[in-house]
Design a protein around this motif. Structure first.
Motif, PDB file in Angstrom:
ATOM      1  N   GLU A  28       0.837  -1.270   0.152  1.00  0.00           N
ATOM      2  CA  GLU A  28       0.019  -0.053   0.122  1.00  0.00           C
ATOM      3  C   GLU A  28       0.814   1.220   0.013  1.00  0.00           C
ATOM      4  OE1 GLU A  28      -0.718  -2.774   1.678  1.00  0.00           O
ATOM      5  OE2 GLU A  28      -2.724  -3.243   0.937  1.00  0.00           O
ATOM      6  N   ILE A  29       2.057   1.266   0.709  1.00  0.00           N
ATOM      7  CA  ILE A  29       2.948   2.248   0.630  1.00  0.00           C
ATOM      8  C   ILE A  29       3.556   2.475  -0.746  1.00  0.00           C
ATOM      9  CG2 ILE A  29       4.954   3.374   1.767  1.00  0.00           C
ATOM     10  CD1 ILE A  29       4.302   1.770   4.450  1.00  0.00           C
ATOM     11  N   ALA A  30       3.819   1.523  -1.233  1.00  0.00           N
ATOM     12  CA  ALA A  30       4.435   1.592  -2.592  1.00  0.00           C
ATOM     13  C   ALA A  30       3.449   2.215  -3.598  1.00  0.00           C
ATOM     14  CB  ALA A  30       5.049   0.136  -3.103  1.00  0.00           C
ATOM     15  N   LYS A  31       2.250   1.532  -3.516  1.00  0.00           N
ATOM     16  CA  LYS A  31       1.300   2.086  -4.339  1.00  0.00           C
ATOM     17  C   LYS A  31       0.890   3.586  -4.349  1.00  0.00           C
ATOM     18  CE  LYS A  31      -3.516   1.151  -5.897  1.00  0.00           C
ATOM     19  NZ  LYS A  31      -4.758  -0.010  -5.454  1.00  0.00           N
ATOM     20  N   ALA A  32       0.893   4.192  -3.121  1.00  0.00           N
ATOM     21  CA  ALA A  32       0.646   5.395  -2.860  1.00  0.00           C
ATOM     22  C   ALA A  32       1.804   6.513  -3.459  1.00  0.00           C
ATOM     23  CB  ALA A  32       0.603   5.688  -1.094  1.00  0.00           C
ATOM     24  N   VAL A  33       3.216   5.823  -2.998  1.00  0.00           N
ATOM     25  CA  VAL A  33       4.037   6.619  -3.765  1.00  0.00           C
ATOM     26  C   VAL A  33       4.296   6.684  -5.120  1.00  0.00           C
ATOM     27  CG1 VAL A  33       6.768   6.537  -3.753  1.00  0.00           C
ATOM     28  CG2 VAL A  33       5.762   6.142  -1.905  1.00  0.00           C
ATOM     29  N   GLU A  34       3.796   5.489  -5.925  1.00  0.00           N
ATOM     30  CA  GLU A  34       3.845   5.315  -7.379  1.00  0.00           C
ATOM     31  C   GLU A  34       2.650   6.406  -7.614  1.00  0.00           C
ATOM     32  OE1 GLU A  34       3.303   2.066 -10.813  1.00  0.00           O
ATOM     33  OE2 GLU A  34       3.638   1.476  -8.654  1.00  0.00           O
ATOM     34  N   GLU A  35       1.376   6.465  -7.134  1.00  0.00           N
ATOM     35  CA  GLU A  35       0.462   7.161  -7.680  1.00  0.00           C
ATOM     36  C   GLU A  35       1.004   8.585  -7.723  1.00  0.00           C
ATOM     37  OE1 GLU A  35      -2.837   6.018  -5.470  1.00  0.00           O
ATOM     38  OE2 GLU A  35      -3.157   4.339  -6.650  1.00  0.00           O
ATOM     39  N   GLU A  36       1.557   9.116  -6.755  1.00  0.00           N
ATOM     40  CA  GLU A  36       1.860  10.323  -6.463  1.00  0.00           C
ATOM     41  C   GLU A  36       3.081  10.786  -7.551  1.00  0.00           C
ATOM     42  OE1 GLU A  36       1.554  14.343  -5.070  1.00  0.00           O
ATOM     43  OE2 GLU A  36       0.186  12.441  -4.675  1.00  0.00           O
ATOM     44  N   LEU A  37       4.115   9.897  -7.810  1.00  0.00           N
ATOM     45  CA  LEU A  37       4.844  10.235  -8.469  1.00  0.00           C
ATOM     46  C   LEU A  37       4.423  10.184 -10.100  1.00  0.00           C
ATOM     47  CD1 LEU A  37       7.964   8.046  -7.186  1.00  0.00           C
ATOM     48  CD2 LEU A  37       7.857  10.628  -7.229  1.00  0.00           C
ATOM     49  N   GLU A  38       3.540   9.317 -10.473  1.00  0.00           N
ATOM     50  CA  GLU A  38       3.148   9.444 -11.679  1.00  0.00           C
ATOM     51  C   GLU A  38       2.172  10.656 -11.995  1.00  0.00           C
ATOM     52  OE1 GLU A  38       2.688   7.631 -15.144  1.00  0.00           O
ATOM     53  OE2 GLU A  38       3.674   6.493 -13.557  1.00  0.00           O
ATOM     54  N   LYS A  39       1.615  10.926 -10.921  1.00  0.00           N
ATOM     55  CA  LYS A  39       0.702  12.538 -11.361  1.00  0.00           C
ATOM     56  C   LYS A  39       1.868  13.498 -11.477  1.00  0.00           C
ATOM     57  CE  LYS A  39      -1.707  12.345  -7.885  1.00  0.00           C
ATOM     58  NZ  LYS A  39      -2.728  12.606  -6.734  1.00  0.00           N
ATOM     59  N   ALA A  40       2.977  13.595 -10.645  1.00  0.00           N
ATOM     60  CA  ALA A  40       3.934  14.556 -10.588  1.00  0.00           C
ATOM     61  C   ALA A  40       4.843  14.578 -11.812  1.00  0.00           C
ATOM     62  CB  ALA A  40       4.665  14.717  -9.336  1.00  0.00           C
ATOM     63  N   MET A  41       5.371  13.391 -12.146  1.00  0.00           N
ATOM     64  CA  MET A  41       6.373  13.324 -13.105  1.00  0.00           C
ATOM     65  C   MET A  41       5.970  13.198 -14.680  1.00  0.00           C
ATOM     66  SD  MET A  41       9.046  13.614 -11.358  1.00  0.00           S
ATOM     67  CE  MET A  41      10.335  13.482 -12.463  1.00  0.00           C
ATOM     68  N   SER A  42       4.656  12.860 -14.824  1.00  0.00           N
ATOM     69  CA  SER A  42       4.219  13.091 -15.857  1.00  0.00           C
ATOM     70  C   SER A  42       4.062  14.120 -16.696  1.00  0.00           C
ATOM     71  CB  SER A  42       2.815  12.242 -16.266  1.00  0.00           C
ATOM     72  OG  SER A  42       1.878  13.310 -15.322  1.00  0.00           O
ATOM     73  N   ALA A  43       4.121  15.538 -15.788  1.00  0.00           N
ATOM     74  CA  ALA A  43       4.063  16.723 -16.492  1.00  0.00           C
ATOM     75  C   ALA A  43       5.468  16.885 -16.883  1.00  0.00           C
ATOM     76  CB  ALA A  43       3.645  17.729 -15.202  1.00  0.00           C
ATOM     77  N   TYR A  44       6.543  16.243 -16.439  1.00  0.00           N
ATOM     78  CA  TYR A  44       7.740  16.504 -16.794  1.00  0.00           C
ATOM     79  C   TYR A  44       8.416  15.857 -17.892  1.00  0.00           C
ATOM     80  CZ  TYR A  44       7.592  19.414 -12.653  1.00  0.00           C
ATOM     81  OH  TYR A  44       7.076  20.288 -11.799  1.00  0.00           O
ATOM     82  N   GLY A  45       7.444  14.898 -18.528  1.00  0.00           N
ATOM     83  CA  GLY A  45       7.934  14.057 -19.590  1.00  0.00           C
ATOM     84  C   GLY A  45       8.448  12.538 -19.182  1.00  0.00           C
ATOM     85  N   TYR A  46       8.329  12.291 -17.786  1.00  0.00           N
ATOM     86  CA  TYR A  46       8.888  11.028 -17.179  1.00  0.00           C
ATOM     87  C   TYR A  46       7.800   9.955 -17.025  1.00  0.00           C
ATOM     88  CZ  TYR A  46      13.626  12.623 -17.119  1.00  0.00           C
ATOM     89  OH  TYR A  46      14.966  13.280 -17.145  1.00  0.00           O
ATOM     90  N   GLU A  47       8.087   8.655 -17.204  1.00  0.00           N
ATOM     91  CA  GLU A  47       7.114   7.495 -16.657  1.00  0.00           C
ATOM     92  C   GLU A  47       7.747   6.814 -15.514  1.00  0.00           C
ATOM     93  OE1 GLU A  47       5.061   3.489 -18.643  1.00  0.00           O
ATOM     94  OE2 GLU A  47       6.941   4.581 -19.442  1.00  0.00           O
ATOM     95  N   ILE A  48       6.819   6.620 -14.571  1.00  0.00           N
ATOM     96  CA  ILE A  48       7.299   5.644 -13.239  1.00  0.00           C
ATOM     97  C   ILE A  48       6.987   4.373 -13.676  1.00  0.00           C
ATOM     98  CG2 ILE A  48       6.986   5.123 -10.980  1.00  0.00           C
ATOM     99  CD1 ILE A  48       8.412   8.018 -11.785  1.00  0.00           C
ATOM    100  N   VAL A  49       7.804   3.709 -14.013  1.00  0.00           N
ATOM    101  CA  VAL A  49       7.611   2.082 -14.370  1.00  0.00           C
ATOM    102  C   VAL A  49       7.431   1.244 -13.055  1.00  0.00           C
ATOM    103  CG1 VAL A  49       8.715   0.243 -15.195  1.00  0.00           C
ATOM    104  CG2 VAL A  49       9.369   2.484 -16.357  1.00  0.00           C
ATOM    105  N   GLN A  50       7.983   1.392 -12.175  1.00  0.00           N
ATOM    106  CA  GLN A  50       7.729   0.566 -10.849  1.00  0.00           C
ATOM    107  C   GLN A  50       8.092   1.087  -9.553  1.00  0.00           C
ATOM    108  OE1 GLN A  50       6.127  -2.508 -11.095  1.00  0.00           O
ATOM    109  NE2 GLN A  50       6.009  -2.783  -9.014  1.00  0.00           N
ATOM    110  N   THR A  51       7.466   1.174  -8.492  1.00  0.00           N
ATOM    111  CA  THR A  51       7.951   1.524  -7.047  1.00  0.00           C
ATOM    112  C   THR A  51       7.724   0.373  -6.039  1.00  0.00           C
ATOM    113  OG1 THR A  51       6.959   3.788  -7.766  1.00  0.00           O
ATOM    114  CG2 THR A  51       7.394   3.213  -5.361  1.00  0.00           C
ATOM    115  N   LEU A  52       9.046  -0.002  -5.610  1.00  0.00           N
ATOM    116  CA  LEU A  52       8.994  -1.317  -4.839  1.00  0.00           C
ATOM    117  C   LEU A  52       9.425  -0.445  -3.191  1.00  0.00           C
ATOM    118  CD1 LEU A  52      10.833  -3.671  -7.049  1.00  0.00           C
ATOM    119  CD2 LEU A  52       8.319  -3.571  -6.238  1.00  0.00           C
TER     120      LEU A  52
END
Length: 286
Positions: free
Chosen positions: A123-147
């Protein structure tokens, strides 16, 4: 040499950013490209499309006030279709990702107790990934996996947790051992009771056989020797039993000393005691 001739090579899984007089002009894909420097064209930089990994160590505390170090592994890559944003919008991608990871972990873990933190790593990894995906997509980056690869409490806390676990296991082992001892004692008591029951049956049958043998002996002797009474026959049987007993005691090497009247007249006393006991028992019952 390539720059002198105006030719540039872009490697596989990479993109190059072309500028003309300092202004963005084009994205160069893998291969050989003509970049005439004499007309103000140049390669500003390269952008790798490979998946990169960033390990972030974040110290925080849980709901039950235990400080832990959470180690998160972030796998990310630049998007080819957003290469311009990935190159120009961020000056330090790793620091940006690290800041978001710190923010999410320090907002999530303090809501959980220590045991729940270990249980809810996903659940912690999922929360980190969702937040990063929203923030980094605006800068042209994709979050592949968060562990969440590790959660490290303080050394004293780890030692205490191990001691608690060890004590619990010892308690379970003690209960199991006591239960096994209980079952063993029950089985031993059941076996002893069964053994005594069978021994009692054996003694009863032995005595019954002795009584039957004596009765048959008395009847046979009375028929073959006329004029004898039951008393005479019983005295003779007791005399025979007396001498057999003395013989067995003398023949045994481990027998203890037994003090009994050993004269032949003692048989008469024994017979008298048996008769008196029987008479007293009959009188008491009547």
């Amino acid at each position: 040499m390539g720059q002198v001739l105006g030719c540039v090579q872009v490697d596989q899984s990479s993109l190059a950013i072309k500028e003309v007089f300092g202004k963005y002009d084009d994205v160069l894909e893998p291969g050989c490209h003509c970049v005439p420097w004499c007309f103000g064209s140049r390669v500003a930089g390269a952008l790798s499309l490979r998946v990169k990994q960033l390990d972030v160590r974040c110290e925080t505390k849980t709901k039950d006030n235990v400080f832990v170090t959470v180690v998160a592994s972030i796998q990310y890559r630049a998007l080819a279709e957003k290469a311009v944003d990935a190159y120009y919008k961020l000056s330090n991608t790793r620091s940006q990702i690290q800041s978001y990871v710190f923010d999410v972990i320090r907002a999530s873990v303090p809501k959980m107790e220590l045991d729940a933190t270990f249980e809810q790593k996903n659940e912690i990894a999922k929360a980190v990934e969702e937040e990063l995906e929203k923030a980094m997509s605006a800068y042209g980056y994709e979050i592949v996996q968060t562990l969440i690869v590790d959660i490290e409490p303080d050394e004293h806390v780890k030692r205490a947790m191990n001691e608690i676990n060890a004590a619990a296991r010892l308690r379970v082992a003690a209960n199991e051992k006591a239960e096994a001892e209980k079952i063993l004692q029950i089985k031993r008591a059941e076996g002893d009771a069964e053994s005594k029951y069978l021994a009692g049956l054996g003694i009863a049958r032995q005595r019954q056989a002795i009584v039957d043998g004596l009765r048959d002996s008395v009847l046979a002797f009375s028929e073959n020797v006329p004029g004898t009474t039951s008393k005479d026959i019983m005295d003779m049987v007791l005399m025979t039993q007396y001498f057999d007993t003395m013989k067995d005691i003398g023949a045994s090497s481990k027998s203890n000393a037994v003090f009994i009247p050993h004269g032949p007249g003692a048989v008469q006393d024994v017979a008298s005691q048996i008769r008196n006991g029987l008479l007293q028992g009959n009188a008491t019952q009547s």
